[in-house]
Design a protein around this motif. Structure first.
Motif, PDB file in Angstrom:
ATOM      1  N   SER A  51     -15.327 -12.815 -16.150  1.00 33.12           N
ATOM      2  CA  SER A  51     -14.675 -13.238 -14.906  1.00 33.12           C
ATOM      3  C   SER A  51     -14.281 -12.033 -14.063  1.00 33.12           C
ATOM      4  O   SER A  51     -14.418 -12.057 -12.828  1.00 33.12           O
ATOM      5  N   ALA A  52     -13.803 -10.982 -14.695  1.00 36.30           N
ATOM      6  CA  ALA A  52     -13.433  -9.766 -13.967  1.00 36.30           C
ATOM      7  C   ALA A  52     -14.656  -9.124 -13.324  1.00 36.30           C
ATOM      8  O   ALA A  52     -14.587  -8.637 -12.191  1.00 36.30           O
ATOM      9  N   THR A  89      -9.013  -4.768   1.113  1.00 37.98           N
ATOM     10  CA  THR A  89      -8.785  -5.786   0.088  1.00 37.98           C
ATOM     11  C   THR A  89      -9.901  -5.762  -0.950  1.00 37.98           C
ATOM     12  O   THR A  89      -9.644  -5.905  -2.149  1.00 37.98           O
ATOM     13  N   GLY A  90     -11.130  -5.558  -0.511  1.00 39.20           N
ATOM     14  CA  GLY A  90     -12.249  -5.476  -1.442  1.00 39.20           C
ATOM     15  C   GLY A  90     -12.149  -4.275  -2.365  1.00 39.20           C
ATOM     16  O   GLY A  90     -12.409  -4.375  -3.561  1.00 39.20           O
ATOM     17  N   VAL A  91     -11.753  -3.131  -1.807  1.00 38.77           N
ATOM     18  CA  VAL A  91     -11.606  -1.926  -2.628  1.00 38.77           C
ATOM     19  C   VAL A  91     -10.494  -2.114  -3.651  1.00 38.77           C
ATOM     20  O   VAL A  91     -10.644  -1.761  -4.825  1.00 38.77           O
ATOM     21  N   LEU A  92      -9.376  -2.686  -3.219  1.00 40.57           N
ATOM     22  CA  LEU A  92      -8.281  -2.950  -4.156  1.00 40.57           C
ATOM     23  C   LEU A  92      -8.702  -3.945  -5.235  1.00 40.57           C
ATOM     24  O   LEU A  92      -8.343  -3.797  -6.403  1.00 40.57           O
ATOM     25  N   GLY A  93      -9.461  -4.953  -4.848  1.00 40.27           N
ATOM     26  CA  GLY A  93      -9.956  -5.926  -5.820  1.00 40.27           C
ATOM     27  C   GLY A  93     -10.850  -5.290  -6.864  1.00 40.27           C
ATOM     28  O   GLY A  93     -10.771  -5.614  -8.049  1.00 40.27           O
ATOM     29  N   ILE A  94     -11.700  -4.370  -6.441  1.00 38.85           N
ATOM     30  CA  ILE A  94     -12.579  -3.671  -7.381  1.00 38.85           C
ATOM     31  C   ILE A  94     -11.755  -2.823  -8.343  1.00 38.85           C
ATOM     32  O   ILE A  94     -12.002  -2.814  -9.557  1.00 38.85           O
ATOM     33  N   LEU A  95     -10.754  -2.107  -7.824  1.00 39.98           N
ATOM     34  CA  LEU A  95      -9.917  -1.270  -8.685  1.00 39.98           C
ATOM     35  C   LEU A  95      -9.130  -2.104  -9.694  1.00 39.98           C
ATOM     36  O   LEU A  95      -9.007  -1.730 -10.859  1.00 39.98           O
ATOM     37  N   VAL A  96      -8.610  -3.235  -9.258  1.00 35.88           N
ATOM     38  CA  VAL A  96      -7.861  -4.113 -10.161  1.00 35.88           C
ATOM     39  C   VAL A  96      -8.778  -4.664 -11.253  1.00 35.88           C
ATOM     40  O   VAL A  96      -8.404  -4.706 -12.426  1.00 35.88           O
ATOM     41  N   LEU A 146     -11.484  -3.276 -12.428  1.00 31.99           N
ATOM     42  CA  LEU A 146     -11.787  -2.196 -13.363  1.00 31.99           C
ATOM     43  C   LEU A 146     -10.635  -1.968 -14.339  1.00 31.99           C
ATOM     44  O   LEU A 146     -10.858  -1.761 -15.536  1.00 31.99           O
ATOM     45  N   CYS A 147      -9.407  -2.036 -13.846  1.00 30.66           N
ATOM     46  CA  CYS A 147      -8.241  -1.891 -14.729  1.00 30.66           C
ATOM     47  C   CYS A 147      -8.181  -3.016 -15.755  1.00 30.66           C
ATOM     48  O   CYS A 147      -7.890  -2.782 -16.929  1.00 30.66           O
ATOM     49  N   ILE A 148      -8.461  -4.225 -15.313  1.00 29.95           N
ATOM     50  CA  ILE A 148      -8.440  -5.376 -16.218  1.00 29.95           C
ATOM     51  C   ILE A 148      -9.497  -5.222 -17.303  1.00 29.95           C
ATOM     52  O   ILE A 148      -9.239  -5.484 -18.486  1.00 29.95           O
ATOM     53  N   ILE A 149     -10.691  -4.773 -16.925  1.00 32.46           N
ATOM     54  CA  ILE A 149     -11.766  -4.602 -17.904  1.00 32.46           C
ATOM     55  C   ILE A 149     -11.384  -3.541 -18.927  1.00 32.46           C
ATOM     56  O   ILE A 149     -11.597  -3.716 -20.136  1.00 32.46           O
ATOM     57  N   VAL A 150     -10.788  -2.436 -18.469  1.00 32.20           N
ATOM     58  CA  VAL A 150     -10.373  -1.381 -19.402  1.00 32.20           C
ATOM     59  C   VAL A 150      -9.293  -1.896 -20.354  1.00 32.20           C
ATOM     60  O   VAL A 150      -9.343  -1.654 -21.564  1.00 32.20           O
ATOM     61  N   LEU A 151      -8.313  -2.621 -19.833  1.00 34.35           N
ATOM     62  CA  LEU A 151      -7.244  -3.150 -20.683  1.00 34.35           C
ATOM     63  C   LEU A 151      -7.775  -4.159 -21.699  1.00 34.35           C
ATOM     64  O   LEU A 151      -7.351  -4.156 -22.866  1.00 34.35           O
TER      65      LEU A 151
END
Length: 66
Positions: free
Chosen positions: A11-12, A36-43, A45-50
């Motif tokens: 989903s991420a 908003t798109g750039v922030l969404g991509i960064l979020v 990526l953080c979710i996938i790492v966590l």
């Protein structure tokens, strides 16, 4: 739980692809949609790492409990 983590990772990735469609490469931070798109991509990526860290910690826990 293992399949739920995989579902969240998938989903991420899907949300990251969707956020990538909002990004305007000419003006990354000036346009609200692009920002908003750039922030969404960064979020995402953080979710996938966590989630990857969670998956590794569960594997280690299972290995050392045996």
């Amino acid at each position: 739980m293992k399949y739920f983590i995989y579902f969240l990772m998938l989903s991420a990735v899907g949300l990251m692809i969707f956020s990538g469609t909002l990004v305007n490469p000419d003006d990354l931070v000036g346009d609200k949609k692009s920002f908003t798109g750039v922030l969404g991509i960064l979020v995402c990526l953080c979710i996938i790492v966590l989630l990857f860290i969670l998956q590794l910690s569960r594997k280690l826990k299972q290995k050392y409990e045996e």
